[in-house]
Design a protein around this motif. Structure first.
Motif, PDB file in Angstrom:
ATOM      1  N   VAL A  54       0.831  -1.198   0.000  1.00  0.00           N
ATOM      2  CA  VAL A  54       0.000   0.000   0.000  1.00  0.00           C
ATOM      3  C   VAL A  54       0.868   1.252   0.000  1.00  0.00           C
ATOM      4  O   VAL A  54       0.658   2.171  -0.798  1.00  0.00           O
ATOM      5  N   ARG A  55       1.876   1.295   0.875  1.00  0.00           N
ATOM      6  CA  ARG A  55       2.726   2.503   0.960  1.00  0.00           C
ATOM      7  C   ARG A  55       3.468   2.750  -0.350  1.00  0.00           C
ATOM      8  O   ARG A  55       3.531   3.892  -0.825  1.00  0.00           O
ATOM      9  N   ILE A  56       4.015   1.716  -0.955  1.00  0.00           N
ATOM     10  CA  ILE A  56       4.719   1.866  -2.226  1.00  0.00           C
ATOM     11  C   ILE A  56       3.757   2.372  -3.300  1.00  0.00           C
ATOM     12  O   ILE A  56       4.091   3.280  -4.074  1.00  0.00           O
ATOM     13  N   TYR A  64      -4.767   1.400  -9.263  1.00  0.00           N
ATOM     14  CA  TYR A  64      -5.147  -0.005  -9.390  1.00  0.00           C
ATOM     15  C   TYR A  64      -4.551  -0.827  -8.238  1.00  0.00           C
ATOM     16  O   TYR A  64      -5.249  -1.611  -7.599  1.00  0.00           O
ATOM     17  N   CYS A  65      -3.265  -0.649  -7.977  1.00  0.00           N
ATOM     18  CA  CYS A  65      -2.595  -1.405  -6.918  1.00  0.00           C
ATOM     19  C   CYS A  65      -3.084  -0.976  -5.532  1.00  0.00           C
ATOM     20  O   CYS A  65      -3.229  -1.817  -4.638  1.00  0.00           O
ATOM     21  N   LEU A  66      -3.353   0.304  -5.355  1.00  0.00           N
ATOM     22  CA  LEU A  66      -3.910   0.757  -4.076  1.00  0.00           C
ATOM     23  C   LEU A  66      -5.250   0.084  -3.812  1.00  0.00           C
ATOM     24  O   LEU A  66      -5.500  -0.413  -2.707  1.00  0.00           O
ATOM     25  N   ASN A  67      -6.102   0.070  -4.817  1.00  0.00           N
ATOM     26  CA  ASN A  67      -7.411  -0.545  -4.676  1.00  0.00           C
ATOM     27  C   ASN A  67      -7.280  -2.010  -4.251  1.00  0.00           C
ATOM     28  O   ASN A  67      -7.948  -2.467  -3.328  1.00  0.00           O
ATOM     29  N   MET A  68      -6.391  -2.728  -4.912  1.00  0.00           N
ATOM     30  CA  MET A  68      -6.209  -4.150  -4.622  1.00  0.00           C
ATOM     31  C   MET A  68      -5.564  -4.380  -3.255  1.00  0.00           C
ATOM     32  O   MET A  68      -6.041  -5.195  -2.462  1.00  0.00           O
ATOM     33  N   HIS A  69      -4.488  -3.651  -2.964  1.00  0.00           N
ATOM     34  CA  HIS A  69      -3.712  -3.959  -1.759  1.00  0.00           C
ATOM     35  C   HIS A  69      -4.310  -3.393  -0.478  1.00  0.00           C
ATOM     36  O   HIS A  69      -4.049  -3.942   0.596  1.00  0.00           O
ATOM     37  N   VAL A  70      -5.107  -2.346  -0.555  1.00  0.00           N
ATOM     38  CA  VAL A  70      -5.835  -1.909   0.647  1.00  0.00           C
ATOM     39  C   VAL A  70      -6.821  -3.008   1.047  1.00  0.00           C
ATOM     40  O   VAL A  70      -6.912  -3.374   2.223  1.00  0.00           O
ATOM     41  N   ASP A  72      -6.554  -6.195   0.310  1.00  0.00           N
ATOM     42  CA  ASP A  72      -5.759  -7.326   0.802  1.00  0.00           C
ATOM     43  C   ASP A  72      -5.249  -7.067   2.223  1.00  0.00           C
ATOM     44  O   ASP A  72      -5.227  -7.979   3.051  1.00  0.00           O
ATOM     45  N   ALA A  73      -4.847  -5.843   2.500  1.00  0.00           N
ATOM     46  CA  ALA A  73      -4.365  -5.499   3.845  1.00  0.00           C
ATOM     47  C   ALA A  73      -5.489  -5.664   4.870  1.00  0.00           C
ATOM     48  O   ALA A  73      -5.256  -6.190   5.964  1.00  0.00           O
ATOM     49  N   MET A  74      -6.672  -5.236   4.504  1.00  0.00           N
ATOM     50  CA  MET A  74      -7.815  -5.381   5.415  1.00  0.00           C
ATOM     51  C   MET A  74      -8.103  -6.868   5.671  1.00  0.00           C
ATOM     52  O   MET A  74      -8.387  -7.255   6.805  1.00  0.00           O
ATOM     53  N   LYS A  75      -7.983  -7.693   4.643  1.00  0.00           N
ATOM     54  CA  LYS A  75      -8.189  -9.143   4.813  1.00  0.00           C
ATOM     55  C   LYS A  75      -7.133  -9.744   5.731  1.00  0.00           C
ATOM     56  O   LYS A  75      -7.387 -10.746   6.398  1.00  0.00           O
ATOM     57  N   GLN A  76      -5.949  -9.149   5.763  1.00  0.00           N
ATOM     58  CA  GLN A  76      -4.858  -9.636   6.629  1.00  0.00           C
ATOM     59  C   GLN A  76      -4.967  -9.068   8.044  1.00  0.00           C
ATOM     60  O   GLN A  76      -4.075  -9.282   8.859  1.00  0.00           O
ATOM     61  N   GLY A  77      -6.022  -8.301   8.305  1.00  0.00           N
ATOM     62  CA  GLY A  77      -6.245  -7.782   9.651  1.00  0.00           C
ATOM     63  C   GLY A  77      -5.775  -6.358   9.878  1.00  0.00           C
ATOM     64  O   GLY A  77      -5.799  -5.872  11.011  1.00  0.00           O
ATOM     65  N   GLU A  78      -5.333  -5.694   8.823  1.00  0.00           N
ATOM     66  CA  GLU A  78      -4.894  -4.299   8.974  1.00  0.00           C
ATOM     67  C   GLU A  78      -6.098  -3.437   9.333  1.00  0.00           C
ATOM     68  O   GLU A  78      -7.209  -3.691   8.883  1.00  0.00           O
ATOM     69  N   THR A  79      -5.869  -2.425  10.171  1.00  0.00           N
ATOM     70  CA  THR A  79      -6.978  -1.584  10.620  1.00  0.00           C
ATOM     71  C   THR A  79      -7.153  -0.376   9.704  1.00  0.00           C
ATOM     72  O   THR A  79      -6.202   0.076   9.057  1.00  0.00           O
ATOM     73  N   SER A  80      -8.354   0.133   9.689  1.00  0.00           N
ATOM     74  CA  SER A  80      -8.630   1.324   8.878  1.00  0.00           C
ATOM     75  C   SER A  80      -7.842   2.522   9.417  1.00  0.00           C
ATOM     76  O   SER A  80      -7.404   3.368   8.643  1.00  0.00           O
ATOM     77  N   GLN A  81      -7.626   2.575  10.731  1.00  0.00           N
ATOM     78  CA  GLN A  81      -6.852   3.681  11.295  1.00  0.00           C
ATOM     79  C   GLN A  81      -5.430   3.685  10.750  1.00  0.00           C
ATOM     80  O   GLN A  81      -4.921   4.710  10.296  1.00  0.00           O
ATOM     81  N   ARG A  82      -4.773   2.534  10.791  1.00  0.00           N
ATOM     82  CA  ARG A  82      -3.389   2.469  10.324  1.00  0.00           C
ATOM     83  C   ARG A  82      -3.297   2.737   8.817  1.00  0.00           C
ATOM     84  O   ARG A  82      -2.364   3.386   8.369  1.00  0.00           O
ATOM     85  N   LEU A  83      -4.246   2.246   8.052  1.00  0.00           N
ATOM     86  CA  LEU A  83      -4.243   2.530   6.615  1.00  0.00           C
ATOM     87  C   LEU A  83      -4.497   4.009   6.352  1.00  0.00           C
ATOM     88  O   LEU A  83      -3.901   4.594   5.447  1.00  0.00           O
ATOM     89  N   ALA A  84      -5.343   4.613   7.161  1.00  0.00           N
ATOM     90  CA  ALA A  84      -5.661   6.036   6.980  1.00  0.00           C
ATOM     91  C   ALA A  84      -4.451   6.933   7.241  1.00  0.00           C
ATOM     92  O   ALA A  84      -4.278   7.956   6.579  1.00  0.00           O
ATOM     93  N   VAL A  85      -3.600   6.551   8.183  1.00  0.00           N
ATOM     94  CA  VAL A  85      -2.451   7.394   8.530  1.00  0.00           C
ATOM     95  C   VAL A  85      -1.144   6.912   7.895  1.00  0.00           C
ATOM     96  O   VAL A  85      -0.089   7.483   8.155  1.00  0.00           O
ATOM     97  N   LEU A  86      -1.223   5.910   7.041  1.00  0.00           N
ATOM     98  CA  LEU A  86      -0.012   5.315   6.484  1.00  0.00           C
ATOM     99  C   LEU A  86       0.864   6.314   5.749  1.00  0.00           C
ATOM    100  O   LEU A  86       2.089   6.274   5.885  1.00  0.00           O
ATOM    101  N   SER A  87       0.271   7.228   5.014  1.00  0.00           N
ATOM    102  CA  SER A  87       1.099   8.199   4.279  1.00  0.00           C
ATOM    103  C   SER A  87       1.829   9.151   5.224  1.00  0.00           C
ATOM    104  O   SER A  87       2.806   9.786   4.834  1.00  0.00           O
ATOM    105  N   ALA A  88       1.389   9.230   6.469  1.00  0.00           N
ATOM    106  CA  ALA A  88       2.034  10.084   7.476  1.00  0.00           C
ATOM    107  C   ALA A  88       2.556   9.231   8.633  1.00  0.00           C
ATOM    108  O   ALA A  88       2.600   9.680   9.775  1.00  0.00           O
TER     109      ALA A  88
END
Length: 179
Positions: A54-56, A64-70, A72-88
């Motif tokens: 996602v970060r890359i 396209y890759c963001l759509n897919m890997h976000v 996938d990250a959620m399926k792996q248990g990643e939280t919406s909070q961490r994904l929301a702040v990932l760019s920072a």
């Protein structure tokens, strides 16, 4: 340019390079599988792998890759909070030292900063990652950058998901009357 003229002009149509040269695409997928195997063997979990993807993809601007890997990250248990702040991520305390080291390395390999910055970031990553982890993260990053470039060059589309109906909002008169 209108749709009719676009259809008549073959140079305005996208070329999906993965479809045009499927053997090269399969080879890249093979590299991706080997990079994931190296990550698994080094103890880099799938959740961290997807976080890096996602970060890359954020850095490269690959929708396209963001759509897919976000997803996938959620399926792996990643939280919406961490994904929301990932760019920072550097400005938060929600990532572990190992994740921060992997993100540092991912950003350095993706952006290729000046030599002094690369050396500093490499030293930080090596301080927190074993040689196997460092190598595996590097291969994951190199491979994801290649996938990003294929999708960006091909202009792979992101299709809208079926949306839930928007919540009904009371109009201004109902809100005033309720007060």
């Amino acid at each position: 340019m209108d749709q009719t003229r676009q259809a008549d002009n073959p140079t305005s149509q996208h070329i999906f390079i993965d479809k045009e040269n499927p053997s090269v695409w399969r080879a890249l997928n093979g590299l991706g599988l080997k990079a994931r195997e190296a990550a698994d063997e080094a103890g880099i979990g799938r959740a961290l792998t997807e976080l890096l993807n996602v970060r890359i993809s954020q850095i490269n601007g690959c929708a396209y890759c963001l759509n897919m890997h976000v997803a996938d990250a959620m399926k792996q248990g990643e939280t919406s909070q961490r994904l929301a702040v990932l760019s920072a991520w550097r400005d938060t305390a929600v990532f572990t030292e190992k994740e921060r080291a992997a993100l540092t390395l991912a950003e350095s390999i993706t952006t290729l900063p000046d030599a002094h910055t690369r050396d500093r970031e490499d030293a930080y990553a090596r301080e927190h990652l074993s040689a196997a982890e460092y190598s595996a993260v590097s291969w994951l990053v190199i491979t994801m950058n290649a996938f990003n470039r294929v999708s960006i060059t091909s202009q792979h589309p992101v299709r809208r998901e079926q949306q839930e109906p928007a919540p009904v909002r009371p109009d201004a008169t109902e809100t005033s009357a309720a007060r």
